[in-house]
Design a protein around this motif. Structure first.
Motif, PDB file in Angstrom:
ATOM      1  N   LEU A  19       0.841  -1.195   0.000  1.00  0.00           N
ATOM      2  CA  LEU A  19       0.000   0.000   0.000  1.00  0.00           C
ATOM      3  C   LEU A  19       0.877   1.246   0.000  1.00  0.00           C
ATOM      4  CD1 LEU A  19      -2.706  -1.061   2.624  1.00  0.00           C
ATOM      5  CD2 LEU A  19      -2.789  -1.283   0.124  1.00  0.00           C
ATOM      6  N   THR A  20       0.643   2.120  -0.982  1.00  0.00           N
ATOM      7  CA  THR A  20       1.388   3.379  -0.997  1.00  0.00           C
ATOM      8  C   THR A  20       0.963   4.299   0.127  1.00  0.00           C
ATOM      9  OG1 THR A  20      -0.186   4.387  -2.555  1.00  0.00           O
ATOM     10  CG2 THR A  20       1.774   3.309  -3.494  1.00  0.00           C
ATOM     11  N   HIS A  21      -0.318   4.173   0.547  1.00  0.00           N
ATOM     12  CA  HIS A  21      -0.806   4.983   1.665  1.00  0.00           C
ATOM     13  C   HIS A  21      -2.137   4.422   2.155  1.00  0.00           C
ATOM     14  CE1 HIS A  21      -2.630   6.863  -1.879  1.00  0.00           C
ATOM     15  NE2 HIS A  21      -3.465   7.534  -1.117  1.00  0.00           N
ATOM     16  N   GLY A  22      -2.677   5.049   3.190  1.00  0.00           N
ATOM     17  CA  GLY A  22      -3.803   4.471   3.897  1.00  0.00           C
ATOM     18  C   GLY A  22      -5.170   5.015   3.558  1.00  0.00           C
ATOM     19  N   HIS A  23      -5.333   5.723   2.450  1.00  0.00           N
ATOM     20  CA  HIS A  23      -6.656   6.222   2.079  1.00  0.00           C
ATOM     21  C   HIS A  23      -7.521   5.092   1.522  1.00  0.00           C
ATOM     22  CE1 HIS A  23      -4.982  10.571   1.761  1.00  0.00           C
ATOM     23  NE2 HIS A  23      -5.463  10.319   2.959  1.00  0.00           N
ATOM     24  N   PHE A  24      -8.817   5.158   1.828  1.00  0.00           N
ATOM     25  CA  PHE A  24      -9.725   4.038   1.562  1.00  0.00           C
ATOM     26  C   PHE A  24      -9.757   3.620   0.098  1.00  0.00           C
ATOM     27  CE2 PHE A  24     -12.403   7.487   0.219  1.00  0.00           C
ATOM     28  CZ  PHE A  24     -13.279   6.935  -0.712  1.00  0.00           C
ATOM     29  N   ASP A  25      -9.621   4.596  -0.826  1.00  0.00           N
ATOM     30  CA  ASP A  25      -9.767   4.262  -2.238  1.00  0.00           C
ATOM     31  C   ASP A  25      -8.598   3.453  -2.781  1.00  0.00           C
ATOM     32  OD1 ASP A  25      -8.414   6.751  -1.777  1.00  0.00           O
ATOM     33  OD2 ASP A  25      -8.527   7.225  -3.907  1.00  0.00           O
ATOM     34  N   HIS A  26      -7.531   3.325  -1.986  1.00  0.00           N
ATOM     35  CA  HIS A  26      -6.365   2.538  -2.405  1.00  0.00           C
ATOM     36  C   HIS A  26      -6.301   1.173  -1.728  1.00  0.00           C
ATOM     37  CE1 HIS A  26      -4.085   5.629  -4.772  1.00  0.00           C
ATOM     38  NE2 HIS A  26      -5.032   6.363  -4.193  1.00  0.00           N
ATOM     39  N   LEU A  27      -7.268   0.875  -0.854  1.00  0.00           N
ATOM     40  CA  LEU A  27      -7.179  -0.386  -0.115  1.00  0.00           C
ATOM     41  C   LEU A  27      -8.529  -1.087   0.088  1.00  0.00           C
ATOM     42  CD1 LEU A  27      -8.333   0.646   2.813  1.00  0.00           C
ATOM     43  CD2 LEU A  27      -5.972   1.286   3.220  1.00  0.00           C
ATOM     44  N   SER A  28      -9.553  -0.660  -0.630  1.00  0.00           N
ATOM     45  CA  SER A  28     -10.891  -1.205  -0.376  1.00  0.00           C
ATOM     46  C   SER A  28     -11.021  -2.689  -0.707  1.00  0.00           C
ATOM     47  CB  SER A  28     -11.949  -0.411  -1.146  1.00  0.00           C
ATOM     48  OG  SER A  28     -12.093   0.889  -0.599  1.00  0.00           O
TER      49      SER A  28
ATOM     50  N   GLN B 111     -13.590   6.934   6.437  1.00  0.00           N
ATOM     51  CA  GLN B 111     -13.180   7.747   5.290  1.00  0.00           C
ATOM     52  C   GLN B 111     -14.178   7.579   4.137  1.00  0.00           C
ATOM     53  OE1 GLN B 111      -9.096   7.384   3.852  1.00  0.00           O
ATOM     54  NE2 GLN B 111      -8.585   6.270   5.716  1.00  0.00           N
ATOM     55  N   ALA B 112     -14.506   6.330   3.831  1.00  0.00           N
ATOM     56  CA  ALA B 112     -15.400   6.053   2.706  1.00  0.00           C
ATOM     57  C   ALA B 112     -16.766   6.701   2.913  1.00  0.00           C
ATOM     58  CB  ALA B 112     -15.540   4.547   2.515  1.00  0.00           C
ATOM     59  N   MET B 113     -17.275   6.637   4.142  1.00  0.00           N
ATOM     60  CA  MET B 113     -18.579   7.236   4.443  1.00  0.00           C
ATOM     61  C   MET B 113     -18.556   8.732   4.216  1.00  0.00           C
ATOM     62  SD  MET B 113     -19.564   5.088   7.890  1.00  0.00           S
ATOM     63  CE  MET B 113     -20.910   6.205   8.304  1.00  0.00           C
ATOM     64  N   MET B 114     -17.435   9.385   4.517  1.00  0.00           N
ATOM     65  CA  MET B 114     -17.307  10.827   4.312  1.00  0.00           C
ATOM     66  C   MET B 114     -17.422  11.198   2.838  1.00  0.00           C
ATOM     67  SD  MET B 114     -14.186  11.632   6.975  1.00  0.00           S
ATOM     68  CE  MET B 114     -13.913  13.277   6.311  1.00  0.00           C
ATOM     69  N   PHE B 115     -17.046  10.260   1.957  1.00  0.00           N
ATOM     70  CA  PHE B 115     -17.124  10.506   0.519  1.00  0.00           C
ATOM     71  C   PHE B 115     -18.376   9.888  -0.099  1.00  0.00           C
ATOM     72  CE2 PHE B 115     -12.740  11.535   1.231  1.00  0.00           C
ATOM     73  CZ  PHE B 115     -12.400  12.420   0.211  1.00  0.00           C
TER      74      PHE B 115
END
Length: 205
Positions: free
Chosen positions: A54-63, A92-96
């Motif tokens: 994982l390059t980072h921990g944002h939801f769209d990169h690890l769902s 995070q996902a809910m926020m978007f």
């Protein structure tokens, strides 16, 4: 090196499958969504995943991580500074307004200057914070998988939790632009570019 790019999810995340030419071993970078599509791409070539990187921990990169882990039972690797983000991926996902992917925890933490092996293929880890505290770049030969650090003609957002504009600019200048101009940059969204092209044309530098 064998390199496959699969664009996944409503935010069109670039997921990469990396494998050496002489081995069936592979790694999956940023499985952001559509686990079945990623699973099929690996299985159809009879590849054996060693890691999810994982390059980072944002939801769209690890769902898709949790679904793929159930299928493959592989380790998830992430920089420790983004562990909290990954562990709150559903929030995070809910926020978007996106479906909850489930929270993710790394099995192993990545460190600046660390090196992994996919078969005989070396993967160097560069800590490149700014878009998020734990954003990393994976350097494999002359290929750079940068997450959302830098895009063709642009840079990653720094207005999300943990983002830092000054830190991002420093990461690009000190870590990415220190590499040869011929290095190919594979961003987390959008088309590829090169170090030389961004040095010359990116309006943020």
């Amino acid at each position: 090196m064998i390199l496959k790019k699969i664009v996944v999810g409503p935010l069109e995340v670039n997921c990469f499958i990396i494998a050496p030419e002489d081995s069936r071993h592979c790694a999956v970078i940023d499985p952001g969504d559509e686990a079945d599509k990623i699973f099929a791409a690996v299985e159809n070539d009879n590849l054996i995943p060693d890691f999810i990187l994982l390059t980072h921990g944002h939801f769209d990169h690890l769902s898709a991580v949790n679904t793929l882990k159930q299928k493959w039972d592989v380790s998830v690797l992430l920089h420790e500074a983004d562990q909290v983000l990954a562990q709150n991926a559903s929030t995070q996902a809910m926020m978007f307004g996106m479906p909850e992917p489930g929270n993710v925890s790394a099995d192993t933490f990545l460190h600046d200057g660390g090196e992994l092996k996919i078969g005989k293929l070396a993967v160097k880890v560069l800590h490149t914070p700014g878009h998020s505290p734990g954003n990393v770049t994976f350097q494999i030969e002359n290929h750079l998988f940068v997450g959302d650090l830098i895009f063709r003609g642009s840079i990653g957002r720094t207005d999300l939790p943990g983002g830092n504009y000054e830190q991002l600019i420093k990461s690009v200048k000190n870590k990415i632009f220190a590499l040869p101009d011929s290095c190919i940059i594979h961003p987390g969204h959008g088309p590829d570019t090169t170090v030389g092209q961004e040095k010359e044309n990116n309006p943020f530098f």
